[in-house]
Design an enzyme around this catalytic site. Structure first.
Site, PDB file in Angstrom:
ATOM      1  N   GLY A   1      18.215  11.171 -15.774  1.00  0.00           N
ATOM      2  CA  GLY A   1      17.792  12.520 -16.121  1.00  0.00           C
ATOM      3  C   GLY A   1      17.235  12.506 -17.526  1.00  0.00           C
ATOM      4  N   HIS A   2      16.340  11.570 -17.757  1.00  0.00           N
ATOM      5  CA  HIS A   2      15.667  11.440 -19.058  1.00  0.00           C
ATOM      6  C   HIS A   2      14.487  10.494 -18.889  1.00  0.00           C
ATOM      7  CE1 HIS A   2      17.559   7.513 -19.353  1.00  0.00           C
ATOM      8  NE2 HIS A   2      18.750   8.062 -19.164  1.00  0.00           N
ATOM      9  N   ALA A   3      13.695  10.388 -19.953  1.00  0.00           N
ATOM     10  CA  ALA A   3      12.596   9.411 -19.986  1.00  0.00           C
ATOM     11  C   ALA A   3      12.772   8.556 -21.243  1.00  0.00           C
ATOM     12  CB  ALA A   3      11.259  10.134 -20.017  1.00  0.00           C
ATOM     13  N   TYR A   4      12.024   7.474 -21.300  1.00  0.00           N
ATOM     14  CA  TYR A   4      12.008   6.641 -22.511  1.00  0.00           C
ATOM     15  C   TYR A   4      10.593   6.633 -23.067  1.00  0.00           C
ATOM     16  CZ  TYR A   4      16.272   4.565 -20.477  1.00  0.00           C
ATOM     17  OH  TYR A   4      17.506   4.355 -19.921  1.00  0.00           O
TER      18      TYR A   4
ATOM     19  N   ARG B   1      13.322   9.774 -15.107  1.00  0.00           N
ATOM     20  CA  ARG B   1      13.969   8.984 -14.047  1.00  0.00           C
ATOM     21  C   ARG B   1      15.431   9.376 -13.891  1.00  0.00           C
ATOM     22  NH1 ARG B   1      18.048   6.269 -15.896  1.00  0.00           N
ATOM     23  NH2 ARG B   1      17.665   4.047 -15.941  1.00  0.00           N
TER      24      ARG B   1
END
Ligand code: TYD
Length: 141
Positions: free
Chosen positions: A56-59, A103
């Site tokens: 529940g985040h992106a990089y 993702r």
């Protein structure tokens, strides 16, 4: 085959080499050979309680390659426009996740084991944890 595979900005399943003999199976991940980046870090996710989700985040910069070493789970990848779900359930393939993809990992089976190799060392500042900020960054791209 030793061909170097190219990075792309598309998430995709990558099949890994599989060496089969009567003693069992062996699969391999080599940087810049099976996956399109140099490996800086490996971690794994395990003992996930039923119904729990991860991610529940992106990089901003990190690329990842995710393998279900055991059990199964789904990785939901959202590029800001299109959401795709990839089911991982065998250890001879994995999912390449380019940078700047939202993702999430869901539907973990009992005793599943997710191996993640990444292109960066851990850096909390590499995370985009706010979905609106992610969408804005994708629009400004
Ligand atoms: P996080 O990446 O948020 O987990 P997930 O994406 O699976 O939900 O990481 C959970 C915690 O672990 C967070 O406090 C950061 C820490 N962590 C590290 O210290 N080093 C690492 O390499 C990773 C992946 C996480």
């Amino acid at each position: 085959m030793n061909s170097i595979i190219k990075a792309s900005n598309q998430p995709r399943i990558i099949d890994l080499p599989k060496i089969l003999d009567r003693r069992g199976n062996l699969s391999i991940i080599e940087e810049m050979k099976n996956i399109p980046f140099e490996i800086k870090r490996s971690f794994w996710i395990y003992d996930v309680p039923g119904g729990e989700t991860r991610g529940g985040h992106a990089y901003r910069e990190t690329q990842e390659f995710i393998v279900a070493l055991s059990g199964s789970f789904d990785v939901v990848i959202n590029d800001g426009k299109i959401k795709q779900s990839f089911s991982l359930n065998r250890s001879y393939y994995g999912l390449y996740v380019p940078k700047m993809m939202w993702r999430q990992m869901v539907n973990f089976s009992t005793n599943s084991l997710a191996l993640v190799v990444t292109s960066t060392e851990y850096d909390a500042n590499d995370y985009v944890r706010d979905y609106d900020e992610f969408l804005k960054a994708k629009k400004d791209d």
